[in-house]
Structure formats: C-alpha cells, structure tokens
Design an enzyme around this catalytic site. Sequence first.
Site, PDB file in Angstrom:
ATOM      1  N   ARG A 241      76.399  67.473  98.785  1.00 49.65           N
ATOM      2  CA  ARG A 241      76.325  67.633  97.329  1.00 49.65           C
ATOM      3  C   ARG A 241      75.950  69.083  97.026  1.00 49.65           C
ATOM      4  O   ARG A 241      74.793  69.464  97.126  1.00 49.65           O
ATOM      5  CB  ARG A 241      75.251  66.677  96.801  1.00 49.65           C
ATOM      6  CG  ARG A 241      75.221  66.510  95.294  1.00 49.65           C
ATOM      7  CD  ARG A 241      73.884  65.927  94.857  1.00 49.65           C
ATOM      8  NE  ARG A 241      72.849  66.938  94.844  1.00 49.65           N
ATOM      9  CZ  ARG A 241      71.574  66.736  95.136  1.00 49.65           C
ATOM     10  NH1 ARG A 241      71.145  65.556  95.473  1.00 49.65           N
ATOM     11  NH2 ARG A 241      70.702  67.729  95.090  1.00 49.65           N
ATOM     12  N   HIS A 245      71.447  67.119  91.779  1.00 49.31           N
ATOM     13  CA  HIS A 245      71.625  65.664  91.745  1.00 49.31           C
ATOM     14  C   HIS A 245      72.225  65.234  90.404  1.00 49.31           C
ATOM     15  O   HIS A 245      73.132  64.416  90.341  1.00 49.31           O
ATOM     16  CB  HIS A 245      70.283  64.968  91.951  1.00 49.31           C
ATOM     17  CG  HIS A 245      70.333  63.489  91.689  1.00 49.31           C
ATOM     18  ND1 HIS A 245      70.929  62.611  92.561  1.00 49.31           N
ATOM     19  CD2 HIS A 245      69.903  62.753  90.628  1.00 49.31           C
ATOM     20  CE1 HIS A 245      70.853  61.388  92.051  1.00 49.31           C
ATOM     21  NE2 HIS A 245      70.241  61.442  90.886  1.00 49.31           N
ATOM     22  N   TYR A 254      63.583  71.929  96.195  1.00 42.90           N
ATOM     23  CA  TYR A 254      63.448  71.167  97.449  1.00 42.90           C
ATOM     24  C   TYR A 254      64.417  71.559  98.556  1.00 42.90           C
ATOM     25  O   TYR A 254      64.403  70.974  99.623  1.00 42.90           O
ATOM     26  CB  TYR A 254      63.549  69.655  97.185  1.00 42.90           C
ATOM     27  CG  TYR A 254      64.813  69.226  96.438  1.00 42.90           C
ATOM     28  CD1 TYR A 254      66.019  69.050  97.114  1.00 42.90           C
ATOM     29  CD2 TYR A 254      64.788  68.994  95.062  1.00 42.90           C
ATOM     30  CE1 TYR A 254      67.165  68.664  96.434  1.00 42.90           C
ATOM     31  CE2 TYR A 254      65.920  68.610  94.370  1.00 42.90           C
ATOM     32  CZ  TYR A 254      67.113  68.443  95.066  1.00 42.90           C
ATOM     33  OH  TYR A 254      68.248  68.063  94.395  1.00 42.90           O
TER      34      TYR A 254
HETATM   35  C1  LIG Z   1      67.477  50.695  92.057  1.00 42.21           C
HETATM   36  C2  LIG Z   1      67.268  52.140  91.754  1.00 42.21           C
HETATM   37  N1  LIG Z   1      66.249  52.799  92.341  1.00 42.21           N
HETATM   38  C3  LIG Z   1      66.061  54.110  92.090  1.00 42.21           C
HETATM   39  C4  LIG Z   1      66.887  54.782  91.211  1.00 42.21           C
HETATM   40  C5  LIG Z   1      66.666  56.268  90.941  1.00 42.21           C
HETATM   41  N2  LIG Z   1      67.708  57.035  91.632  1.00 42.21           N
HETATM   42  C6  LIG Z   1      68.838  57.414  91.001  1.00 42.21           C
HETATM   43  S1  LIG Z   1      69.891  58.213  92.013  1.00 42.21           S
HETATM   44  C7  LIG Z   1      68.832  58.078  93.322  1.00 42.21           C
HETATM   45  C8  LIG Z   1      69.192  58.649  94.674  1.00 42.21           C
HETATM   46  C9  LIG Z   1      70.419  58.048  95.256  1.00 42.21           C
HETATM   47  O1  LIG Z   1      70.831  58.810  96.370  1.00 42.21           O
HETATM   48  P1  LIG Z   1      72.157  58.448  97.147  1.00 42.21           P
HETATM   49  O2  LIG Z   1      72.281  56.980  97.295  1.00 42.21           O
HETATM   50  O3  LIG Z   1      72.177  59.276  98.385  1.00 42.21           O
HETATM   51  O4  LIG Z   1      73.346  58.887  96.154  1.00 42.21           O
HETATM   52  P2  LIG Z   1      73.668  60.334  95.577  1.00 42.21           P
HETATM   53  O5  LIG Z   1      72.887  60.484  94.321  1.00 42.21           O
HETATM   54  O6  LIG Z   1      73.300  61.343  96.611  1.00 42.21           O
HETATM   55  O7  LIG Z   1      75.130  60.334  95.279  1.00 42.21           O
HETATM   56  C10 LIG Z   1      67.672  57.392  92.953  1.00 42.21           C
HETATM   57  C11 LIG Z   1      66.546  57.126  93.862  1.00 42.21           C
HETATM   58  C12 LIG Z   1      67.923  54.047  90.592  1.00 42.21           C
HETATM   59  N3  LIG Z   1      68.776  54.629  89.738  1.00 42.21           N
HETATM   60  N4  LIG Z   1      68.118  52.748  90.889  1.00 42.21           N
END
Ligand SMILES: Cc1ncc(C[n+]2csc(CCOP(=O)(O)OP(=O)(O)O)c2C)c(N)n1
Length: 347
Positions: A241, A245, A254
């Site tokens: 990425r 985010h 970070y």
């Molecule tokens: C059930 C839940 N827990 C926490 C969050 C907060 N949150 C949003 S995105 C994220 C990280 C997800 O990372 P990843 O699965 O690697 O996907 P990426 O964002 O890198 O595409 C988190 C913890 C959420 N939206 N839903």
Amino acid sequence: MTATESLRTGAGLDGELLRDLYQRMLLTRQLDLEFVTMQRQGVLLGYAPLRGQEAAQVGSGAVVDRARDFVFPTYREVGVAVAMDVDVVGYMATHLGVWNGGAYDPIASRFGAVNAVVAGSVLHAVGWAKGEKLTGSDGVALAYFGDGASSQGDVHEAMNFAGVDRLPVVFFCQNNGWAISVPTARQVAGGSVSARAAGYGFPGVRVDGNDVEAVYLATQEAFARARAGEGPTVIEAMTYRSGPHSTSDDPGRYRELVEENSWIERDPITRLALRLREEHAADEAYFEGALAEARAATESIRTGITETVGRPAEEMFDLVFANRPTTLDQQRDLWRAAAEGEERGDD
Ligand SMILES: Cc1ncc(C[n+]2csc(CCOP(=O)(O)OP(=O)(O)O)c2C)c(N)n1
Ligand SMILES: [Mg+2]
C-alpha cells in the site's frame, strides 16, 4: 490436499489482454489520485487509496464472469470495480454520503457494496457460495480481504466452513504489508496467509501481487477449481500500500520513507509498461493514447460524482426494517424536527 507456496512469475497472456489490463490499471491509478484530491477538496467524505495494488485488483477482477460470479469487496477495491466495468460514479456515491450503500446496482453489477467491517466480506462470500452449492448453480464467490483481516476469527470460521463443504469460493488476500499502522510481521503468525490453507484442506498460493499476469493466472486457476466442484483456494497477493491507509491517516508516523520508495521501483504499472515495450506489444502512440483515455474517463467520472444529487435523508429510516418499529418512527420525528429547525436557522 496440500498447500503450495510459490512466488510465481506468469507467462502466457496475449498482447491484447495485457493492453486491456494495462488500460484498466492506468484508469485505476488516475481515479485513485483524483479521489484523494476530491477528498482534500471536501467533495468526498473519505477514501481509502489503493495506489500500488492496481495489478492485484485488476488482475483478479478481470477473471470474474459477470453473468454468474459475485465479488465481495472491502473498502479499497476501486481497481476491481474498474476491472468489472462497474458504474464508478454510482459506486462512489457511498463516499459522498448521499445514498445508503451506493447508487449503483450491486446485484446487477455482481460487485457488492463497500464493506468497512474488516473480514466481513469473507463471511458474506462463503454464505453466498453455500447458496450456490445448495441451488446447484455454478457461480464462484470472490472474497477480498487484507493481511490484517486474516487475523480475525471470522476468517478462520469462514475458511473452515468452506473447506468442509468444498464451497466455490476464492479467498483473495491482498497482503499490502500493513493493517493501518501494524506491519504484517506483527499480526500474521507463521508469516504466510496462503500457508494456512493447508489446515483447511485446500490449496493456497502466494503470487507476486505486482505482476498482473501472475495474479490473473492464479485467479483463473482458482476459479476453474471452484467451478469444477473442487472447492476453495487462498490466493495471497504480495503487494504494498504505497499511500496512506485512508485519507485520515499519516503513514509518516509509523513507517520510513525509504520503505515506501523501495516499492516505487516495483510499481505494477511501470512494470507492465516496461514489459509491453520490451515485447513490442505496445508503442509510444499506444501509451499516449492510453493515458489520454484514462484522463478523459477520470474527468467524466469526476463530473458525474460532482453532479450526483443526494437522496432524501428521510430514506435512512426506510431501508432498515420491513416493518419499522415505533422507536425508529420516534427517532425519525425527532430528526425531522431538528432538520426543519436547522433550515429555519434555529440554534
Ligand atoms: C471488525 C473491524 N475491526 C476493526 C476495524 C478498524 N479497521 C479498519 S481497516 C483496519 C485494518 C485492516 O487491514 P487489512 O486487513 O490489512 O486491510 P488494508 O486496510 O491493508 O487493505 C482496521 C483494523 C474495522 N473496520 N472493522
Ligand atoms: Mg493490509
């Protein structure tokens, strides 16, 4: 069945398909840049950039058969939408906050609404795949999720269920190195999402997610297995990425710039352009035309988004329950009174 682990380099797609994938990756890049700008300009409420993940998204989305398959995206899959010819203007209505779940038709487009619940897409995909099996249909569910989502219990349950029932589902993990500020190493025990497939009794493959051909071929193979009744596959597309985010994030807090820069050298679009040039599958006139086309399409999508008219806010009370409870009616009345007060300029 054993899991296979390999970093594949693809071979075999013809020039026409590669040029089509390039065009879609380029459009995805242009749109992604535009949407970040539109959020900064206050047009969009928020946006999750996918810069760097164009090959993973377009290469996998291009395999979907829109007559019978169904895609379950997260919140970062504009590239998949582009690969599937989804109405991007309608889809982005969610980011404008003007329609409950998007003004496009998820059922007709075979591309589900934005799902901000981490790992939620995986459960939905397995449920849909179970339905396909029960009805004897031959559709395949494609579930997108991230490296971070892979540490959710929901993913374990979904994969185990799909393995036991040999459901037609492809689990497509974009391992982009980060789950917001948490690096993959701090959340994926064992270091590999694809290796976990062995525990559920189906294959897992790891592909170079910045090589669109490798992604396309791995996805095609997984779809063929699912369609033939051989059950699920995990694909772990190794990518990065490059941006934040989301538009609310500051990755400078970070991670190091040197890490971000090292991935610019592995940019999937530059890489495909180099290959098309080397193989004489595209000339300079093609590249100029492709960029002009992507820019024109982006401009037209931008105009479409800015001209999108909001739905009546009152609808937010109508679309949740078939039989609306009286408590919700009371909330609607309170909201209406407040909204009318706002219009009059009351404090
Ligand atoms: C059930 C839940 N827990 C926490 C969050 C907060 N949150 C949003 S995105 C994220 C990280 C997800 O990372 P990843 O699965 O690697 O996907 P990426 O964002 O890198 O595409 C988190 C913890 C959420 N939206 N839903
Ligand atoms: Mg991630």
